[in-house]
Design an enzyme around this catalytic site. Structure first.
Site, PDB file in Angstrom:
ATOM      1  N   TYR A 284      38.431  31.262  49.942  1.00  0.00           N
ATOM      2  CA  TYR A 284      38.383  32.121  48.757  1.00  0.00           C
ATOM      3  C   TYR A 284      37.185  31.772  47.873  1.00  0.00           C
ATOM      4  CZ  TYR A 284      39.988  34.614  44.582  1.00  0.00           C
ATOM      5  OH  TYR A 284      40.093  35.456  43.506  1.00  0.00           O
ATOM      6  N   ASP A 285      37.056  30.478  47.531  1.00  0.00           N
ATOM      7  CA  ASP A 285      35.992  30.049  46.623  1.00  0.00           C
ATOM      8  C   ASP A 285      34.617  30.419  47.174  1.00  0.00           C
ATOM      9  OD1 ASP A 285      38.281  28.895  45.648  1.00  0.00           O
ATOM     10  OD2 ASP A 285      37.500  26.849  45.555  1.00  0.00           O
TER      11      ASP A 285
ATOM     12  N   GLY B  45      33.936  32.423  49.728  1.00  0.00           N
ATOM     13  CA  GLY B  45      33.835  33.854  49.986  1.00  0.00           C
ATOM     14  C   GLY B  45      33.383  34.603  48.751  1.00  0.00           C
ATOM     15  N   LYS B  46      33.954  34.238  47.607  1.00  0.00           N
ATOM     16  CA  LYS B  46      33.569  34.885  46.348  1.00  0.00           C
ATOM     17  C   LYS B  46      32.151  34.503  45.934  1.00  0.00           C
ATOM     18  CE  LYS B  46      37.212  37.324  45.033  1.00  0.00           C
ATOM     19  NZ  LYS B  46      37.144  38.761  44.703  1.00  0.00           N
TER      20      LYS B  46
ATOM     21  N   ASN C 276      42.420  32.980  35.158  1.00  0.00           N
ATOM     22  CA  ASN C 276      43.849  33.212  35.411  1.00  0.00           C
ATOM     23  C   ASN C 276      44.379  34.384  34.589  1.00  0.00           C
ATOM     24  OD1 ASN C 276      43.250  30.282  36.011  1.00  0.00           O
ATOM     25  ND2 ASN C 276      45.328  30.420  36.813  1.00  0.00           N
TER      26      ASN C 276
ATOM     27  N   VAL D   2      52.535  31.251  37.036  1.00  0.00           N
ATOM     28  CA  VAL D   2      53.317  32.108  36.138  1.00  0.00           C
ATOM     29  C   VAL D   2      54.467  32.768  36.884  1.00  0.00           C
ATOM     30  CG1 VAL D   2      53.264  34.161  34.671  1.00  0.00           C
ATOM     31  CG2 VAL D   2      51.405  32.499  34.533  1.00  0.00           C
TER      32      VAL D   2
ATOM     33  N   GLN E   4      47.591  19.170  33.792  1.00  0.00           N
ATOM     34  CA  GLN E   4      46.449  20.014  34.140  1.00  0.00           C
ATOM     35  C   GLN E   4      46.505  21.302  33.312  1.00  0.00           C
ATOM     36  OE1 GLN E   4      49.057  19.271  36.062  1.00  0.00           O
ATOM     37  NE2 GLN E   4      49.468  20.789  37.652  1.00  0.00           N
TER      38      GLN E   4
ATOM     39  N   ARG F 135      40.669  24.327  33.513  1.00  0.00           N
ATOM     40  CA  ARG F 135      40.063  25.643  33.721  1.00  0.00           C
ATOM     41  C   ARG F 135      40.109  26.398  32.397  1.00  0.00           C
ATOM     42  NH1 ARG F 135      39.759  28.350  38.382  1.00  0.00           N
ATOM     43  NH2 ARG F 135      38.912  26.438  39.255  1.00  0.00           N
TER      44      ARG F 135
END
Length: 321
Positions: A145-146, A148-149, A174, A188, A209, A276
């Site tokens: 994902y990381d 790829g983006k 998020n 969530v 975190q 984050r």
């Protein structure tokens, strides 16, 4: 001016809310989705509208359409979804971007690309500005994902420089709200599902975190403003209010009135960021945008939606969530 607008991933969590706004504004909207993590129920209410069209299609295959603008949102975005088939995930990001950009080049459409805060990895800079290049493990379980983006962003700006394609890149932090997939494995949805069932709220690590949670309506407003602006980006789109995961769990239990206990019984996943938080200075300056929905109000709306739905109609796309 009425436009013909393609939304890839348009039946997903974010895409369906974006389709709502575009259809209500009178645009002709084409919603394209392969329904891997999306739900037809998310756009069912739009099917009778004369300016809405739904196409089942995978963005890893070329698209032959005539449009003025493209919102490229197609890609599994939750760890439980994108790690289920990591090769497919990176193909969706990279081949999807190539196909979207090829279409945009042919018809001279403007493209908004939904990138992610995951391009920053487990950051050494806090909060994260757009100038930060990130700290990403290129061979870890999140890399599909990381990276790829990150590759998709590269393609956006290469097509912009080489072929003059008009691009906009927004980095999404998020986000939560109604129409989240109940089994997407995100914090969530996990906490709300556990709270409503009276189960223990399970925290990864010690709960210290942090994350910054943006309500979906605020984010979609950011999409629309960025598509209309004159800056290609990248621009961070997220809520700079930072909360620990423990604080989130306590708030979910309080709002839901759940008897659930908060327990620490799982180690942090590999490469999971400890902090984050977006620096949204560019979004404020260039878009006049910042989130307005506080976490408590957004969670109240989200929990109310979770209470209304029949979770048995949402299939977990992976056996682990």
């Amino acid at each position: 001016m009425i436009k013909r607008i393609l939304v890839t991933g348009g039946a997903g969590f974010l895409g369906s809310h974006l389709c709502d706004r575009l259809v209500d504004a009178g645009h002709d909207v084409i919603c394209l989705d392969n329904f891997f993590t999306s739900q037809k129920a998310n756009v069912e209410h739009l099917l009778g509208r004369p300016n809405f069209e739904l196409i089942r299609h995978d963005v890893t295959h070329p698209m032959y359409l005539e449009v003025d603008e493209i919102f490229n949102l197609a890609c599994p975005a939750a760890p439980g979804h994108y790690q289920y088939n990591p090769i497919k995930t990176i193909k969706t990001s990279v081949l999807g971007a190539i196909n979207v950009l090829g279409l945009a080049k042919r018809v001279k459409a403007r493209v908004f690309h939904a990138s992610t805060s995951e391009v920053y990895g487990d950051p050494h800079v806090h909060p994260q500005p757009e100038t930060y290049w990130g700290n990403v493990n290129p061979i870890g379980p999140r890399a599909c994902y990381d990276e790829g983006k990150r590759a998709a962003e590269t393609l956006m700006f290469d097509y912009h420089r080489q072929n003059g394609v008009d691009v906009r890149v927004g980095r999404i932090f998020n986000t939560y709200g109604p129409r989240m997939h109940p089994f997407d494995g995100r914090v969530v949805s996990n906490f709300i599902r556990q709270a409503l069932r009276g189960e223990d709220i399970t925290l990864y690590g010690d709960g210290t975190q942090t994350r910054s949670f943006c309500y979906v309506d605020d984010l979609v407003e950011g999409f629309l403003r960025m598509m209309a602006c004159d800056d290609a980006g990248p621009i961070n789109l997220g809520n700079p209010a930072e909360f620990t995961i423990r604080e989130l769990a306590e708030l979910v239990v309080e709002i839901s009135g759940s008897p659930s206990r908060i327990v620490y019984d799982r180690p942090l996943p590999q490469d999971d960021p400890l902090q984050r938080q977006p620096d949204i200075g560019r979004a404020r300056a260039l878009l006049g945008w910042e989130p307005v929905v506080p976490l408590r109000a957004g969670l109240e709306q989200t929990i109310a939606w979770f209470r209304r739905i029949d979770m048995s109609k949402y299939r977990p796309p992976t056996p682990n969530y």
